[in-house]
Design a protein around this motif. Structure first.
Motif, PDB file in Angstrom:
ATOM      1  N   LEU A 122      73.471  60.170 -28.179  1.00  0.00           N
ATOM      2  CA  LEU A 122      73.215  59.675 -29.505  1.00  0.00           C
ATOM      3  C   LEU A 122      74.719  58.804 -29.675  1.00  0.00           C
ATOM      4  N   ARG A 123      75.675  60.344 -29.839  1.00  0.00           N
ATOM      5  CA  ARG A 123      76.728  60.316 -29.779  1.00  0.00           C
ATOM      6  C   ARG A 123      78.323  59.615 -29.070  1.00  0.00           C
ATOM      7  N   VAL A 124      77.215  58.974 -28.086  1.00  0.00           N
ATOM      8  CA  VAL A 124      77.984  57.910 -26.572  1.00  0.00           C
ATOM      9  C   VAL A 124      77.975  56.812 -27.844  1.00  0.00           C
ATOM     10  N   VAL A 125      76.813  56.691 -28.320  1.00  0.00           N
ATOM     11  CA  VAL A 125      76.662  55.475 -29.113  1.00  0.00           C
ATOM     12  C   VAL A 125      77.367  55.013 -30.476  1.00  0.00           C
ATOM     13  N   LEU A 126      77.148  56.429 -31.324  1.00  0.00           N
ATOM     14  CA  LEU A 126      77.572  56.407 -32.536  1.00  0.00           C
ATOM     15  C   LEU A 126      79.304  57.219 -33.134  1.00  0.00           C
ATOM     16  N   GLY A 127      79.471  57.935 -31.970  1.00  0.00           N
ATOM     17  CA  GLY A 127      80.348  58.512 -32.653  1.00  0.00           C
ATOM     18  C   GLY A 127      79.631  59.727 -33.399  1.00  0.00           C
ATOM     19  N   HIS A 128      79.983  59.346 -35.033  1.00  0.00           N
ATOM     20  CA  HIS A 128      79.594  60.835 -35.343  1.00  0.00           C
ATOM     21  C   HIS A 128      78.393  61.255 -35.400  1.00  0.00           C
ATOM     22  N   VAL A 129      77.056  61.548 -35.387  1.00  0.00           N
ATOM     23  CA  VAL A 129      75.803  62.438 -35.238  1.00  0.00           C
ATOM     24  C   VAL A 129      75.163  63.602 -36.000  1.00  0.00           C
ATOM     25  N   ASP A 130      74.739  63.656 -36.900  1.00  0.00           N
ATOM     26  CA  ASP A 130      74.633  65.330 -37.474  1.00  0.00           C
ATOM     27  C   ASP A 130      73.651  65.597 -36.800  1.00  0.00           C
ATOM     28  N   VAL A 131      73.403  67.491 -36.499  1.00  0.00           N
ATOM     29  CA  VAL A 131      72.116  67.540 -36.118  1.00  0.00           C
ATOM     30  C   VAL A 131      71.665  68.347 -37.046  1.00  0.00           C
ATOM     31  N   GLY A 132      71.493  68.817 -38.188  1.00  0.00           N
ATOM     32  CA  GLY A 132      70.674  69.385 -39.270  1.00  0.00           C
ATOM     33  C   GLY A 132      71.202  70.585 -38.865  1.00  0.00           C
ATOM     34  N   ASP A 133      72.324  71.182 -38.647  1.00  0.00           N
ATOM     35  CA  ASP A 133      72.122  72.613 -38.510  1.00  0.00           C
ATOM     36  C   ASP A 133      72.893  73.881 -39.436  1.00  0.00           C
TER      37      ASP A 133
ATOM     38  N   ARG B   1      68.820  72.094 -42.762  1.00  0.00           N
ATOM     39  CA  ARG B   1      67.781  72.031 -42.483  1.00  0.00           C
ATOM     40  C   ARG B   1      66.175  72.625 -43.491  1.00  0.00           C
ATOM     41  N   ARG B   2      66.924  72.547 -44.455  1.00  0.00           N
ATOM     42  CA  ARG B   2      65.987  72.194 -45.858  1.00  0.00           C
ATOM     43  C   ARG B   2      65.467  70.820 -45.980  1.00  0.00           C
ATOM     44  N   ALA B   3      66.285  70.314 -45.706  1.00  0.00           N
ATOM     45  CA  ALA B   3      65.849  68.757 -45.571  1.00  0.00           C
ATOM     46  C   ALA B   3      65.235  67.916 -44.463  1.00  0.00           C
ATOM     47  N   ARG B   4      65.254  69.023 -43.565  1.00  0.00           N
ATOM     48  CA  ARG B   4      64.753  68.505 -42.438  1.00  0.00           C
ATOM     49  C   ARG B   4      63.259  68.203 -41.934  1.00  0.00           C
ATOM     50  N   SER B   5      62.611  67.081 -41.089  1.00  0.00           N
ATOM     51  CA  SER B   5      61.008  66.330 -41.118  1.00  0.00           C
ATOM     52  C   SER B   5      60.294  67.467 -41.796  1.00  0.00           C
ATOM     53  N   PRO B   6      59.427  66.918 -42.448  1.00  0.00           N
ATOM     54  CA  PRO B   6      58.199  67.519 -43.191  1.00  0.00           C
ATOM     55  C   PRO B   6      57.435  68.196 -42.044  1.00  0.00           C
ATOM     56  N   GLY B   7      57.340  67.901 -40.695  1.00  0.00           N
ATOM     57  CA  GLY B   7      57.093  68.540 -39.534  1.00  0.00           C
ATOM     58  C   GLY B   7      57.669  69.405 -39.092  1.00  0.00           C
ATOM     59  N   THR B   8      58.535  69.934 -39.488  1.00  0.00           N
ATOM     60  CA  THR B   8      59.290  70.981 -38.424  1.00  0.00           C
ATOM     61  C   THR B   8      59.557  71.594 -38.907  1.00  0.00           C
TER      62      THR B   8
ATOM     63  N   VAL C  82      65.560  60.334 -35.018  1.00  0.00           N
ATOM     64  CA  VAL C  82      66.394  60.352 -36.310  1.00  0.00           C
ATOM     65  C   VAL C  82      66.235  59.660 -37.352  1.00  0.00           C
ATOM     66  N   ASP C  83      67.445  60.071 -38.340  1.00  0.00           N
ATOM     67  CA  ASP C  83      67.483  59.816 -39.855  1.00  0.00           C
ATOM     68  C   ASP C  83      68.290  58.785 -40.104  1.00  0.00           C
ATOM     69  N   CYS C  84      67.854  57.877 -39.896  1.00  0.00           N
ATOM     70  CA  CYS C  84      68.829  56.317 -39.889  1.00  0.00           C
ATOM     71  C   CYS C  84      69.225  55.907 -41.734  1.00  0.00           C
ATOM     72  N   THR C  85      68.441  56.595 -42.724  1.00  0.00           N
ATOM     73  CA  THR C  85      68.778  56.451 -44.444  1.00  0.00           C
ATOM     74  C   THR C  85      70.004  57.237 -44.256  1.00  0.00           C
ATOM     75  N   THR C  86      70.663  58.319 -43.913  1.00  0.00           N
ATOM     76  CA  THR C  86      71.380  59.191 -44.078  1.00  0.00           C
ATOM     77  C   THR C  86      72.916  58.819 -43.120  1.00  0.00           C
ATOM     78  N   THR C  87      73.695  58.636 -44.057  1.00  0.00           N
ATOM     79  CA  THR C  87      75.086  58.518 -43.297  1.00  0.00           C
ATOM     80  C   THR C  87      75.969  59.481 -42.637  1.00  0.00           C
ATOM     81  N   PRO C  88      76.703  60.167 -41.604  1.00  0.00           N
ATOM     82  CA  PRO C  88      75.950  59.370 -40.140  1.00  0.00           C
ATOM     83  C   PRO C  88      75.235  60.043 -40.461  1.00  0.00           C
TER      84      PRO C  88
END
Ligand code: TXA
Ligand code: MG
Length: 318
Positions: free
Chosen positions: A197-208, A213-220, A177-183
């Motif tokens: 995660l949504r139960v705790v934070l409400g809004h969470v992006d899933v990179g859909d 997708r382009r901004a995803r983890s280098p490894g993916t 989970v990238d915690c440097t973005t909002t949400p």
């Protein structure tokens, strides 16, 4: 090089502190660790795995206080995720600490941090007494190892030590989970479901979206998790008709296949947890048995299903 096998977390930690490479179990998959404070040792992780140098490593810590040694800041949403999910199979992307070696972060200004919950991992990390950068302990591109035998198969003779534990409980990797973005944004679905995660934070992006997708983890971006056998995705086993009878094939899924006799081995899993627990293990067993094709059922994209489908799609991509 001889690879020492041990069940002692203290012995394994002694190897690590000497600047050597140590594979160790966690609740998700086995990791390949080095001392974060010895960049030459961390560099050897990439060589042992055949891992591209642009793919950053997750740093493992045993207590909250160690996060300040590798990250510059813990934003409020990350703090809340730690409260609910640490220790556990969750990796938080945080701004990196300037003292952390750039070998660990592959030059990025962020760092992935995870606090595993498996007691054996925790004893090992306590004994190391240093943050431990560690990717999954497989040769790059292969399925992640869920047993020490799988680690040995890929890395025996290339690393100094394997801390032997049992089969890993989760069987798929941590949720990143990238915690440097909002949400916050999920970069890799994993053992902690997005719904939790949504139960705790409400809004969470899933990179859909495409941009996400382009901004995803280098490894993916790299091909991943693949057995030598060809993986063929099955959306509806009831309509599976074109089984190639010239191939030695295996099947894995939640529903039984219509023609079980067409397969060398059939793995029908009771639920999503069991499917995740077995997937990489079955991939490797199929390779060992000389299987040419693995028919794998996709699952509903909810809960652990997101992580499972992600691994299945990547394994099937050629
Ligand atoms: O469950 C797990 O996460 C296991 C165990 C050993 O902890 N580790 C694991 O590590 O799966 P690895 O390296 O195989 O996968 C880590 C993923 C990669 O896709 C990598 O690109 C991403 O996390 N990652 C690491 N640091 C990152 C960062 N600073 N920014 C974005 N993505 C990052
Ligand atoms: Mg990996």
């Amino acid at each position: 090089m001889t690879t020492t096998l041990t069940t002692s977390p203290d012995e394994a930690a002694t190897h690590l502190r000497r600047g050597e490479l140590v594979a160790f179990p966690t609740e998700t998959v086995y990791g390949l660790g080095a001392d974060a404070l010895q960049p030459e040792a961390v560099q050897r992780i990439f060589e042992a795995k055949g891992r591209p140098a642009d793919n950053p490593l997750i740093v493992h810590v045993v207590r909250r206080g160690q996060i300040g040694e590798v990250a510059a800041d813990v934003p409020p949403p990350a703090e809340r995720l730690l409260e609910h999910f640490a220790p556990g199979p969750l990796t938080l992307i945080l701004p990196r600490h300037e003292a952390l070696s750039s070998v660990v972060t592959a030059g990025l200004d962020t760092v992935g941090v995870r606090m595993p919950r498996l007691p054996l991992t925790r004893s090992f990390l306590e004994a190391c007494n240093t943050p431990v950068p560690a990717p999954s302990a497989n040769r790059s591109g292969r399925p992640s190892p869920t047993s020490w035998e799988a680690v040995h198969e890929d890395l025996g003779g290339r690393i100094e030590c394997i801390l032997k534990g049992g089969r890993t409980e989760e069987g798929v990797e941590s949720t990143v989970v990238d915690c440097t973005t909002t949400p916050v944004t999920v970069l890799r679905p994993g053992a902690v479901p997005v719904e939790d995660l949504r139960v705790v934070l409400g809004h969470v992006d899933v990179g859909d979206t495409e941009g996400e997708r382009r901004a995803r983890s280098p490894g993916t971006r790299h091909r991943h998790y693949a057995p030598s056998a060809q993986v063929r995705l099955v959306d509806d086993p009831g309509r599976l008709s074109d089984i190639d009878s010239n191939l030695d094939a295996a099947y894995i899924g939640l529903d039984p296949p219509p023609q079980p006799g067409a397969f060398q081995t059939v793995h029908v899993e009771d639920n999503l947890e069991a499917y995740a627990h077995d997937l990489f293990h079955v991939f490797r067993a199929c390779d060992e048995a000389g299987c040419e094709a693995i028919y794998a059922q996709t699952v509903p994209a909810e809960g652990l299903g997101r992580a499972l489908n992600d691994r299945l799609r990547r394994a099937a991509a050629r």
